[in-house]
Design an enzyme around this catalytic site. Sequence first.
Site, PDB file in Angstrom:
ATOM      1  CB  CYS A   1      33.016  48.717  -5.240  1.00  0.00           C
ATOM      2  SG  CYS A   1      34.261  47.697  -4.445  1.00  0.00           S
TER       3      CYS A   1
ATOM      4  CG  HIS B   1      34.456  48.515  -9.848  1.00  0.00           C
ATOM      5  ND1 HIS B   1      34.564  49.725  -9.188  1.00  0.00           N
ATOM      6  CD2 HIS B   1      34.774  47.568  -8.942  1.00  0.00           C
ATOM      7  CE1 HIS B   1      34.941  49.509  -7.944  1.00  0.00           C
ATOM      8  NE2 HIS B   1      35.073  48.224  -7.767  1.00  0.00           N
TER       9      HIS B   1
ATOM     10  CD  GLU C   1      33.513  52.208 -11.573  1.00  0.00           C
ATOM     11  OE1 GLU C   1      32.622  51.368 -11.790  1.00  0.00           O
ATOM     12  OE2 GLU C   1      34.235  52.178 -10.553  1.00  0.00           O
TER      13      GLU C   1
END
Lengths: 101, 225
Positions: free
Chosen positions: B87, B196, B198
């Site tokens: 991002c 994302h 994560e």
Amino acid sequence: MARVVVDVMLKPEILDPQGQAVQRALPRLGFDGITDVRQGKRFELEVEGPVDGDALARVRELAETFLANTVIEDFTVRVVEADGVERAVSGTQAPTEGATA
Amino acid sequence: MTTRIGVVTFPGSLDDSDARRAIRIAGGEPVALWHRDKDLHQVDAVVLPGGFSYGDYLRCGAIARFSPVMQTVIEQAKAGMPVLGICNGFQVLCESHLLPGALTRNDHLHFVCRDQRLRVENAGTAWTSDYESGQEITVPLKNGEGGYVADERTLDALEAEGRVVFRYLDVNPNGSRRDIAGITNEAGNVVGLMPHPEHAVEALTGPTTDGLGFFTSAVKKLVAS
């Protein structure tokens, strides 16, 4: 002291959804006849000492490496003299003829 | 020996702690890196996390690119160190010219936050070797300026060289050219994407655990090398 103005605009081929949103709002506000709006950024740099070739080369470098992302944006550099007269200097777009302020 | 993966914290980073957690769950040792510190503390790889570095002033990633830590990250990335930009991290990598193109405001102007289906197009990078080419994964996506743009020649080159690593499925959430969600550099060590991974590493907090593969890929690659 002199002022150097750097204008940064999205390249013509890059979509400008913010400009489009502004344009679409205009008829609602009673402003007809505006067929396109492009939104950009203006930086006013106060330069210490004379704005000579070296100073302008440094401003150009900072515009090219930092103020504009030349992948998607064009920029122009203009000097505004103390008497308000503008002088187009350089940029990634063709500089416009030195307009008076 | 545990693989040490650094996560940079810029002022305004938001997802640095989630990135460190993902590294830990993947079996690596997360190392917090600070934007003003040029020293990478002997890490084997670096993650540039999501967020709004330096308030996203000027352009997303434009100021972070010139931070002291990035000078070393850029140098090491060029020497082959694996770097993942998520991002805002992807925006920093584009501003740093480690990856081509740029991220622009979403074409519909809205901030988007959704679970996004992606196709892994290239399972040969440092961060995708635990996936299979063509595999479909779902991870969160949240951005306001995630529209990937580059000139046609660059886009054609990315496609021809297999450097489009992820593509959006179902919907194009931000107007990205050719549905591109993530790309890699020529060497395959630098990867950037808007979604994302994560946030999708354990069932309790993510929609899936599909994102874990990014971090296990890097850990395995670095152990093997």
